[in-house]
Motif scaffolding. Structure first.
Motif, PDB file in Angstrom:
ATOM      1  N   PRO A   5       0.839  -1.204   0.000  1.00 47.79           N
ATOM      2  CA  PRO A   5       0.000   0.000   0.000  1.00 47.79           C
ATOM      3  C   PRO A   5       0.873   1.252   0.000  1.00 47.79           C
ATOM      4  O   PRO A   5       2.004   1.242   0.501  1.00 47.79           O
ATOM      5  N   LYS A   6       0.358   2.326  -0.560  1.00 50.92           N
ATOM      6  CA  LYS A   6       1.135   3.560  -0.706  1.00 50.92           C
ATOM      7  C   LYS A   6       1.749   4.001   0.620  1.00 50.92           C
ATOM      8  O   LYS A   6       2.942   4.349   0.689  1.00 50.92           O
ATOM      9  N   GLU A   7       0.956   3.998   1.687  1.00 46.67           N
ATOM     10  CA  GLU A   7       1.449   4.496   2.982  1.00 46.67           C
ATOM     11  C   GLU A   7       2.574   3.629   3.537  1.00 46.67           C
ATOM     12  O   GLU A   7       3.491   4.140   4.185  1.00 46.67           O
ATOM     13  N   ILE A   8       2.518   2.322   3.279  1.00 43.74           N
ATOM     14  CA  ILE A   8       3.573   1.420   3.768  1.00 43.74           C
ATOM     15  C   ILE A   8       4.833   1.594   2.935  1.00 43.74           C
ATOM     16  O   ILE A   8       5.955   1.595   3.464  1.00 43.74           O
ATOM     17  N   SER A   9       4.670   1.746   1.629  1.00 41.84           N
ATOM     18  CA  SER A   9       5.821   1.986   0.762  1.00 41.84           C
ATOM     19  C   SER A   9       6.536   3.276   1.146  1.00 41.84           C
ATOM     20  O   SER A   9       7.779   3.335   1.186  1.00 41.84           O
ATOM     21  N   GLN A  10       5.762   4.319   1.454  1.00 37.94           N
ATOM     22  CA  GLN A  10       6.356   5.585   1.894  1.00 37.94           C
ATOM     23  C   GLN A  10       7.138   5.396   3.190  1.00 37.94           C
ATOM     24  O   GLN A  10       8.254   5.924   3.340  1.00 37.94           O
ATOM     25  N   LEU A  11       6.578   4.634   4.129  1.00 37.81           N
ATOM     26  CA  LEU A  11       7.262   4.388   5.392  1.00 37.81           C
ATOM     27  C   LEU A  11       8.544   3.599   5.168  1.00 37.81           C
ATOM     28  O   LEU A  11       9.595   3.929   5.749  1.00 37.81           O
ATOM     29  N   GLY A 227       4.262 -11.799   9.981  1.00 33.98           N
ATOM     30  CA  GLY A 227       2.990 -12.379  10.395  1.00 33.98           C
ATOM     31  C   GLY A 227       2.501 -13.329   9.321  1.00 33.98           C
ATOM     32  O   GLY A 227       2.903 -13.248   8.152  1.00 33.98           O
ATOM     33  N   PHE A 228       1.601 -14.240   9.695  1.00 35.53           N
ATOM     34  CA  PHE A 228       1.163 -15.286   8.768  1.00 35.53           C
ATOM     35  C   PHE A 228       0.528 -14.702   7.514  1.00 35.53           C
ATOM     36  O   PHE A 228       0.670 -15.250   6.422  1.00 35.53           O
ATOM     37  N   THR A 229      -0.163 -13.583   7.658  1.00 38.51           N
ATOM     38  CA  THR A 229      -0.753 -12.938   6.489  1.00 38.51           C
ATOM     39  C   THR A 229      -0.130 -11.570   6.213  1.00 38.51           C
ATOM     40  O   THR A 229      -0.705 -10.748   5.492  1.00 38.51           O
ATOM     41  N   GLY A 230       1.045 -11.331   6.788  1.00 39.33           N
ATOM     42  CA  GLY A 230       1.768 -10.095   6.513  1.00 39.33           C
ATOM     43  C   GLY A 230       1.113  -8.845   7.047  1.00 39.33           C
ATOM     44  O   GLY A 230       1.211  -7.773   6.445  1.00 39.33           O
ATOM     45  N   GLU A 231       0.463  -8.953   8.223  1.00 38.42           N
ATOM     46  CA  GLU A 231      -0.283  -7.809   8.735  1.00 38.42           C
ATOM     47  C   GLU A 231       0.531  -6.908   9.666  1.00 38.42           C
ATOM     48  O   GLU A 231       0.043  -5.868  10.115  1.00 38.42           O
ATOM     49  N   MET A 414       8.107  -3.356  16.223  1.00 36.56           N
ATOM     50  CA  MET A 414       7.008  -4.029  15.524  1.00 36.56           C
ATOM     51  C   MET A 414       5.731  -3.213  15.650  1.00 36.56           C
ATOM     52  O   MET A 414       5.454  -2.627  16.702  1.00 36.56           O
ATOM     53  N   MET A 415       4.960  -3.158  14.570  1.00 35.65           N
ATOM     54  CA  MET A 415       3.698  -2.411  14.575  1.00 35.65           C
ATOM     55  C   MET A 415       2.716  -3.072  13.615  1.00 35.65           C
ATOM     56  O   MET A 415       3.084  -3.950  12.822  1.00 35.65           O
ATOM     57  N   GLY A 416       1.467  -2.640  13.658  1.00 31.63           N
ATOM     58  CA  GLY A 416       0.464  -3.093  12.718  1.00 31.63           C
ATOM     59  C   GLY A 416       0.524  -2.282  11.434  1.00 31.63           C
ATOM     60  O   GLY A 416       0.575  -1.050  11.478  1.00 31.63           O
ATOM     61  N   ALA A 417       0.531  -2.948  10.285  1.00 26.92           N
ATOM     62  CA  ALA A 417       0.634  -2.246   9.004  1.00 26.92           C
ATOM     63  C   ALA A 417      -0.555  -1.309   8.785  1.00 26.92           C
ATOM     64  O   ALA A 417      -0.402  -0.183   8.283  1.00 26.92           O
ATOM     65  N   ASP A 418      -1.749  -1.751   9.176  1.00 24.30           N
ATOM     66  CA  ASP A 418      -2.936  -0.911   8.975  1.00 24.30           C
ATOM     67  C   ASP A 418      -2.859   0.393   9.768  1.00 24.30           C
ATOM     68  O   ASP A 418      -3.467   1.402   9.389  1.00 24.30           O
TER      69      ASP A 418
END
Length: 433
Positions: A5-11, A227-231, A414-418
């Protein structure tokens, strides 16, 4: 490969480029310039225009970025978002060379409060600033340096020599045990090698021209989705690059026509903010005063106008840890991937104004941004942020906010991607409302 997601790529871009406070600011500048912001010189007059987008770096670990709405009325006040560029680290002392039994090591000192054990047995690199001779003694040149490769390590002691390590841990003597290994004396490294020789070789300059440096060891790991689903996100320096990234990109994306928006990126939060480039300095007042002065208003008018504004102190928060549930408050225990976190404390270690917080909760509900509340366990002191410090200098309502993380001050957190997506969306909404 999964598209981020855009926000994760920016981070991730910020995390990989932000290997020191100097590099966090450098990357922020590049992002702002790409977005069309114009750089202002701190000690020169500012000729600002409505509709303009600007930034200023009074020092090379601080940055102030601001936008002026096309229909701006200064009486409408200002929205400010503050974060910090520094992080807990192990820094290199002057004259750091240590030679022992055919090995070269470096003498170090602590910056802030890192979880020291997490720096052991990892590939470590070096980044920061080197100061070299310039045209005159009082005008040296500054060069940023990032080795960007594993140049040092801190090996643990074997369990055979500390059988109780899993029960009682391995006590760390800062002066004895935080001396990273650079390599063996093998021709390239000799007993005549000086640390500045290695820096000079990396920068392609003469060692005699190096006057000083400000360098830290950093974890070379790349940020990853886990995480198992990359969250989840696992990465070095989430504290406080999550906030820096959200504020910079939130300011760029915001569209506000009748107000001033300002992002303040401070240094030295991890050691109390009491420095020329910290939150407990006169810089925020000076920057805001120069903006108001550019439109013909004085300092008293400026302080009166900004009292109608709002300020965010954006820093990471403590997420619920399932292995240590007793560390959290019994009714306020925010979780990863459940939204941004509003932090409150009656003693103002976290800035809290119930009217301002109510407005921000209403904004979250209006924009459908998930949010949570955090309060400290009543038996713990907890941490603090820049919020109360800045609001003691500026007469503005202030709210503490951040993304929840685990392993705060570890070399890898560690943090939540959302939650990064929610944080960036909230920054944009804050600067747009």
């Amino acid at each position: 490969m999964k598209t981020l997601p855009k926000e994760i790529s920016q981070l991730f871009d910020f995390l990989q480029h932000g290997t020191s406070a100097f590099h966090v600011v450098k990357h922020s500048k590049q992002v702002l310039l790409t977005a069309g912001f114009e750089e202002c010189t701190f000690n020169a007059p500012w000729n600002l225009k409505k509709g303009g987008r600007y930034f200023c770096c009074p020092f090379d670990t601080t940055l102030y970025a601001f936008t002026i709405g096309e229909d701006c009325d200064l009486a409408n006040g200002i929205h400010i978002g503050g974060a910090h560029t520094d992080f807990p680290a192990i820094k290199i002392k002057p004259n750091p060379e240590i030679f022992s039994h055919g090995l070269m090591q470096l003498n170090t000192e602590l910056y802030g409060g890192p979880i020291l054990s997490t720096f052991f047995d990892r590939p470590l690199s070096l980044a920061g600033k080197v100061v070299v001779r310039g045209e005159s003694a009082t005008r040296p040149l500054c060069m940023l340096l990032d080795f960007a490769r594993p140049v040092a390590c801190l090996p643990n002691l074997a369990i055979h020599m500390n059988r109780s390590v899993n029960e009682s841990g391995a006590p760390i003597d800062n002066q004895k045990h935080l001396l990273p290994l650079l390599g063996t004396l093998n021709g390239t490294l000799t007993k005549d090698t000086h640390f500045v020789d290695l820096l000079a070789n990396e920068l392609n300059i003469e060692a005699k021209d190096i006057l000083d440096y400000d360098l830290c060891l950093y974890n070379l790991d790349r940020p990853e989705l886990i995480g198992f689903t990359g969250e989840f996100i696992s990465a070095p320096r989430l504290d406080d690059i999550t906030s820096v990234c959200a504020l910079v990109h939130g300011l760029i994306a915001a569209r506000q026509k009748d107000r001033v928006n300002l992002v303040c990126l401070f240094d030295n939060e991890e050691i109390g903010s009491l420095s020329k480039q910290g939150a407990d300095s006169s810089l925020p007042s000076i920057i805001i005063g120069k903006i108001w002065q550019s439109f013909g208003k004085g300092q008293i008018d400026c302080m009166a106008d900004i009292s109608a504004g709002l300020m965010l102190s954006m820093d990471v928060a403590h997420a619920y840890h399932p292995n240590y549930p007793a560390t959290q408050d019994i009714t306020n225990y925010p979780q990863m991937n459940k939204g941004i976190i509003f932090k409150t404390a009656s003693n103002q270690s976290y800035s809290w104004d119930c009217e301002a917080l109510g407005a921000m909760i209403a904004l979250c509900e209006e924009e459908k941004i998930p949010y949570q509340r955090f309060a400290k366990h009543s038996n713990t002191k907890g941490g603090g942020t820049i919020g109360s410090i800045i609001s003691s200098h500026l007469p503005m309502r202030t709210i503490d906010i951040g993304a929840g993380i685990l392993a705060m001050h570890s070399s890898r957190e560690m943090m939540g991607a959302d939650d990064q997506t929610a944080l960036t969306r909230f920054a944009e909404a804050f600067f747009s409302c």
